[in-house]
Design an enzyme around this catalytic site. Structure first.
Site, PDB file in Angstrom:
ATOM      1  N   TYR A 101       4.023  -9.101 -10.392  1.00 17.58           N
ATOM      2  CA  TYR A 101       3.741  -8.048  -9.410  1.00 17.58           C
ATOM      3  C   TYR A 101       4.031  -6.696 -10.055  1.00 17.58           C
ATOM      4  CZ  TYR A 101       4.381  -4.938  -5.426  1.00 17.58           C
ATOM      5  OH  TYR A 101       4.284  -3.878  -4.559  1.00 17.58           O
ATOM      6  N   GLU A 189      -1.270  -0.968  -6.413  1.00 16.81           N
ATOM      7  CA  GLU A 189      -0.519  -2.224  -6.467  1.00 16.81           C
ATOM      8  C   GLU A 189      -1.368  -3.345  -7.069  1.00 16.81           C
ATOM      9  OE1 GLU A 189       2.131  -4.129  -3.059  1.00 16.81           O
ATOM     10  OE2 GLU A 189       0.084  -4.852  -2.878  1.00 16.81           O
TER      11      GLU A 189
END
Ligand code: GDP
Ligand code: MN
Length: 382
Positions: A101, A189
Site C-alpha cells: 500500500y 493512493e
C-alpha cells in the site's frame, strides 16, 4: 473531483509511475479488442468510484476472448454499492508476488503532506490501521523540502517491503509525490502496489482525487469533465453560483459565512437532527441569492425543514429580511423556514418580517433555539 481507476492510471503515467498496459471498453465487443491489445491473460475491472470492487465481483481474470466477453457482459450494467458500471478497464493481468500500500495525502493538523506505506496491501487500509497500526509506516513531508529518494528508501524499508522491491518502490514513491504535488491531488493512493513474480514493482490500482481549487491551472483536466458522478443538487447549486455541499439529513441549511454554516451543522446535530446540506451564501444575502438558495434546498426531497441562520456583520439584517420576504414570493417552498437573525440591524430586520410570520416562517431568538425548532419540524430525533 475523484477519478476513475483508469483515469488515475493515465494520470500516473504522466509522472512515470508504472502500471499495466490496458484500455477502456463500454461493450463486450470492445472489451475483447482491448484484451487482444493488452495481451492475455487479462483482468476485467469495473470502473466505479467506490472501493471493494473485487469483493463485489467487479474484478475478474480472463484467459481468452470467450472469458473476456462473458466477464464484460456480467460486469457491464452491474450495480456496485449503488453505482452502475458503464465502463470496464481491461489490462494485462499481473502475476502477484506481494501486495503493498502507498499513499500521499494532506495532514492538516501537521501542516505537512503525509506519506503512508505498508507491506499489508490489497486489503482495506482502514482495517489495517485499526487491527495492526504498526504495519503502516508513515512520514511527513515538508512541502518546501519535498521528498528525497533517501527518505523514501528508509520508509519502504521501515514498512518491511520485500528487499528486491525496495529500490523500485522508493523511486515510485518519489514519482507519486510529484504526481500528488505537481498534479494537485488531494489524495494519490495505490492499493495494491505490487511486486510481480518477475520482480517488477507497479501500481495495480489507482485512487486519485484532484483538488478542484487547482482546476484553473490544469486545462488538461477538461478531459475528466462529464465523467464526474455528480450530486444533482450540487449541479444546480453550481449553476447558481452557490457554495453548496449536499449531505444526507432532513434539515436544509442556509447561513452567511462558511464558519457560521459549519457551526449551524454542529448545532443541528446537537439538537438531535441531521443536516441536508452545507450552504454558505456569503455576505450578499439579497433576494436573488436567497431565492437561489431556497430553490436548491427545495429540490432536495429529503428536506423537512429549513434553518436560515444569519448573523449580520457587514451584511445588514434588514436587507436580509427584505431578501427573504421577496424570495418567499418567488419560490413555492415545500418546507417551513426557521429563521435566526442577529447582529447588525436585527431589530429592523425582525420588524420587516413581523407581518409575514406564520407556521411556514418562524423566527427564533437564538441559534440553538432555532436548531431545536427546525429539528422538531423536520420530524425530531432520528
Ligand atoms: P478494489 O477491490 O476496488 O480495490 O480493486 P483492485 O484494483 O485493488 O483489485 C482488487 C484485487 O484484485 C487486488 O488486490 C488483487 O488481489 C486482484 N487483482 C487485480 N488485478 C489483478 C491482476 O492483474 N492479477 C491478479 N492476480 N490479481 C489481480
Ligand atoms: Mn484497490
Amino acid at each position: 473531483m475523484d477519478l476513475y481507476e483508469y483515469q488515475g492510471k493515465q494520470y500516473f503515467a504522466r509522472f512515470g509511475i508504472p502500471t499495466s498496459p490496458g484500455g477502456v471498453a463500454t461493450t463486450p465487443g470492445e472489451a475483447v479488442i482491448q484484451a487482444e491489445e493488452a495481451g492475455y491473460p487479462v483482468v476485467v475491472k469495473a470502473q466505479v468510484k467506490v472501493g471493494g470492487r473485487g469483493k463485489a465481483g467487479g474484478i475478474r481474470l480472463a484467459a481468452d476472448a470467450g472469458e473476456v466477453r462473458r466477464h464484460a457482459e456480467a460486469i457491464l450494467g452491474m450495480d456496485i454499492k449503488g453505482h452502475r458500471v458503464d465502463v470496464v478497464w481491461i489490462e494485462h493481468a499481473s502475476d502477484i508476488a506481494s501486495e503493498y500500500y502507498a499513499s500521499f495525502t494532506l495532514d492538516r493538523s501537521a501542516k505537512k503532506h503525509l506519506c503512508m506505506v505498508s507491506a499489508k496491501g490489497g486489503v482495506d487500509i482502514e482495517e489495517v490501521a485499526a487491527t495492526d497500526p504498526g504495519a503502516i509506516a508513515k512520514v511527513h513531508v515538508d512541502p518546501v523540502d519535498g521528498l528525497s529518494v533517501d527518505v523514501a528508501a528508509r520508509l519502504v524499508a521501515d514498512a518491511g517491503l520485500d528487499e528486491e522491491a525496495q529500490g523500485q518502490a522508493a523511486e515510485l514513491l518519489v514519482r507519486l509525490y510529484a504526481c500528488y504535488v505537481e498534479g494537485d491531488c488531494d489524495l494519490a493512493e495505490i492499493n495494491p502496489l505490487i511486486l510481480t513474480t518477475e520482480g517488477r514493482v507497479h501500481a495495480l490500482d489507482a485512487k486519485v482525487s484532484l483538488d478542484d481549487n487547482a482546476a484553473y491551472r490544469h486545462p488538461e483536466w477538461e478531459e475528466f469533465a462529464g465523467t464526474e458522478t455528480l450530486d444533482e443538487r450540487e449541479v444546480l447549486a453550481k449553476e447558481k453560483g452557490l457554495n453548496y455541499i449536499g449531505l444526507s439529513g432532513s434539515v436544509g441549511i442556509i447561513a452567511n459565512g462558511a464558519g457560521l454554516a459549519m457551526s449551524t451543522l454542529d448545532v443541528v446535530n446537537q439538537a438531535g437532527g441531521t443536516a441536508a446540506n452545507f450552504l454558505d451564501i456569503g455576505g450578499g444575502a439579497n433576494a436573488d441569492v436567497m431565492a437561489a438558495a431556497l430553490d436548491v434546498i427545495n429540490t432536495d426531497q429529503a428536506v423537512r425543514a429549513i434553518f436560515v441562520n444569519i448573523f449580520g456583520g457587514i451584511t445588514r439584517c434588514d436587507e436580509v429580511a427584505k431578501g427573504i420576504v421577496e424570495a418567499l414570493g418567488r419560490v413555492d417552498l415545500r418546507s417551513p423556514i426557521v429563521l435566526r437573525l442577529d447582529g447588525t440591524n436585527a431589530v429592523e430586520g425582525r420588524a420587516i418580517l413581523a407581518g409575514h410570520l406564520s407556521d411556514r416562517l418562524v423566527v427564533e431568538e437564538t441559534m440553538l433555539g432555532a436548531a431545536r425548532r427546525a429539528v422538531g419540524l423536520a420530524g425530531g430525533n432520528r
